[in-house]
Motif scaffolding. Structure first.
Motif, PDB file in Angstrom:
ATOM      1  N   GLY A 129       3.662   2.221  -1.238  1.00 37.15           N
ATOM      2  CA  GLY A 129       4.199   1.966  -2.577  1.00 37.15           C
ATOM      3  C   GLY A 129       3.550   0.769  -3.242  1.00 37.15           C
ATOM      4  O   GLY A 129       4.096   0.190  -4.183  1.00 37.15           O
ATOM      5  N   ALA A 130       2.369   0.375  -2.734  1.00 33.77           N
ATOM      6  CA  ALA A 130       1.643  -0.759  -3.309  1.00 33.77           C
ATOM      7  C   ALA A 130       0.195  -0.349  -3.562  1.00 33.77           C
ATOM      8  O   ALA A 130      -0.738  -0.902  -2.984  1.00 33.77           O
ATOM      9  CB  ALA A 130       1.693  -1.953  -2.353  1.00 33.77           C
ATOM     10  N   PRO A 131      -0.011   0.655  -4.452  1.00 37.72           N
ATOM     11  CA  PRO A 131      -1.374   1.142  -4.671  1.00 37.72           C
ATOM     12  C   PRO A 131      -2.292   0.007  -5.112  1.00 37.72           C
ATOM     13  O   PRO A 131      -1.890  -0.853  -5.899  1.00 37.72           O
ATOM     14  CB  PRO A 131      -1.221   2.183  -5.786  1.00 37.72           C
ATOM     15  N   TYR A 132      -3.508   0.014  -4.589  1.00 40.44           N
ATOM     16  CA  TYR A 132      -4.476  -1.038  -4.897  1.00 40.44           C
ATOM     17  C   TYR A 132      -5.250  -0.640  -6.140  1.00 40.44           C
ATOM     18  O   TYR A 132      -5.757   0.475  -6.241  1.00 40.44           O
ATOM     19  CB  TYR A 132      -5.432  -1.217  -3.708  1.00 40.44           C
ATOM     20  N   ARG A 133      -5.362  -1.586  -7.076  1.00 40.98           N
ATOM     21  CA  ARG A 133      -6.217  -1.375  -8.252  1.00 40.98           C
ATOM     22  C   ARG A 133      -7.047  -2.620  -8.458  1.00 40.98           C
ATOM     23  O   ARG A 133      -6.493  -3.690  -8.715  1.00 40.98           O
ATOM     24  CB  ARG A 133      -5.378  -1.135  -9.498  1.00 40.98           C
TER      25      ARG A 133
END
Ligand code: AMP
Ligand code: GLY
Length: 418
Positions: free
Chosen positions: A257-261
């Motif tokens: 739930g902590a997508p990397y961008r």
């Protein structure tokens, strides 16, 4: 598109130089910037990068469409989360995703849970059990403190005594936990990838020189030079690192739930059994960014904007078939005590050499004078058809700069050119 760039080093000058060439650029600001950046972007001084709400308000008042965050500290501290709450797009990960750099323990556990190749490790919350473990495994062995340590939290111990001393040091300086890692043998290389959720796009490779003096001797620094691409990272090894390390990491972050961008910078050890992760950084390398930007053929602005808006899969990323090398011109004494405020001249002459770009890393203007204002002061960068040509040009440029209080290594690139 109105853009605010955060940071003040050579990395940010390289980003500014490239961003300023974009036909899509509107008003371009840099907070706080430096004298080199000020040639292409309007400096905004007096706002500390830790003053997140002030930055958010400033962006609203100046109709900023995209914030590009250079250094890691504001990312780890959640600046991008606060900008997102205010509806302002930013290039860089949220605090939850920036844990990949901010917490070595987080990253090691993530690797363990997802079968991502990295050094085997154990963690301890007291010095005694850590020391007992070190005695049982023997040396060489690696001792690490958790958290953002600006490169100072790692000891590669060559014997057990040194390792135990390092363990005690971690707890003596207030650490709650120590990480003991298997020593990995091989050559190191850096791989940069743009990541947007599960989309991973390679964004260049580099190698740097961390030691202060020629022959890779002397104290560790933030980096005394770099070159790109890294010849040791062959296309096969790069493809393997992306498949076995970067892609599983991106997927795991989405699952958490902590997508990397943003840009994910993987420090890799190229071991006999394949590439293994040494560490992640959640930003561009400094001085690695300085050798990536001159090689990028595409417009950088739409690429960073696509990452920020979750459209990376649509971005066009193309590279020039050139090599780049940068030589860091540092203050005498760096990384230890050094003076600032000494005059520097000859930048224009150096910049007139074919293929040479001089990025400012730690300079200041006093009236018409340009003076040193930090440890790493200039990054004399060059592109060439070959790495040898890039190196010859960079050193020709460095030789034309007049700064008696500075020094630079004479052997940047030796590993790749030996
Ligand atoms: P880090 O801050 O984790 O990147 O570590 C700093 C440097 O220590 C790396 O660039 C490596 O040269 C070295 N290092 C860290 N971990 C290991 C390891 N497990 N084995 C060998 N060298 C390591
Ligand atoms: N040059 C190493 C780093 O940016 O972390």
């Amino acid at each position: 598109m109105n853009v605010l760039l955060l940071g003040s080093g050579g990395r940010e000058h390289a980003l500014a130089w490239k961003l300023a060439q974009s036909p899509a650029m509107g008003q371009f600001y840099a907070m706080p910037g430096n004298p080199g950046i000020a040639e292409v972007a309007e400096p905004v001084e007096g706002v500390p990068l830790s003053a997140h709400q002030t930055i958010v308000s400033w962006c609203r008042e100046h109709a900023i469409d995209l914030v590009v965050v250079g250094p890691e500290a504001p990312l780890v501290a959640g600046l991008v989360d606060q900008l997102a709450e205010a509806g302002i797009a930013a290039f860089g990960p949220t605090a939850a995703a920036a844990r990949l750099e901010g917490s070595k323990l987080f990253t090691k556990e993530l690797c363990r849970e997802n079968g991502i190749p990295t050094a085997a490790f154990a963690r301890f919350s007291d010095a005694e059990s850590a020391a007992a473990y070190v005695r049982s495994t023997g040396a060489p062995i690696v001792v690490k403190a958790d958290g953002l340590m600006a490169g100072k939290g790692v000891v590669v111990a060559l014997n057990v005594g040194e390792a135990i001393e390092a363990v005690e040091q971690v707890f003596a300086s207030g650490g709650q936990e120590v990480l003991i890692e298997e020593f990995m043998e091989g050559e190191e290389a850096s791989l940069f990838c743009l990541v947007d959720g599960e989309t991973v796009v390679p964004f260049g490779s580099a190698q740097d020189h961390k030691r202060a003096f020629d022959g890779d001797l002397g104290p560790n620094t933030g980096g005394m030079g770099a070159y790109s691409p890294a010849p040791v990272l062959t296309p096969e090894l790069e493809e393997r690192a992306i498949r076995e390390i970067l892609v599983p990491t991106a997927r795991a972050m989405v699952a958490l739930g902590a997508p990397y961008r943003g840009v994910l910078y993987a420090g890799l050890m190229l071991t006999a059994s394949g590439p293994k992760l040494v560490e992640y950084n959640c930003r561009f390398g400094d001085p690695e960014c300085q050798v990536l930007m001159p090689r990028l053929a595409s417009d950088l602005l739409p690429i960073l904007d696509a990452v920020a808006r979750g459209n990376l899969a649509q971005a066009e990323v193309a590279w020039s078939p050139v090599s780049a090398l940068t030589v860091v011109y540092a203050s005498r004494g760096y990384p230890g005590a050094h003076q600032t405020g000494s005059d520097i001249t000859g930048l224009d002459t150096a910049g007139a050499v074919d293929g040479v770009l001089v990025y400012h890393a730690g300079t200041k203007k006093i009236g018409a004078r340009l003076v040193s204002n930090g440890g790493r002061v200039l990054n004399v960068t060059a592109v060439g058809a070959t790495l040898q040509e890039a190196r010859d040009r960079a050193y020709e440029g460095a030789g034309l700069i007049r700064w008696p209080e500075g020094f630079y290594r004479q052997d940047i690139g030796w590993r790749a050119l030996r």
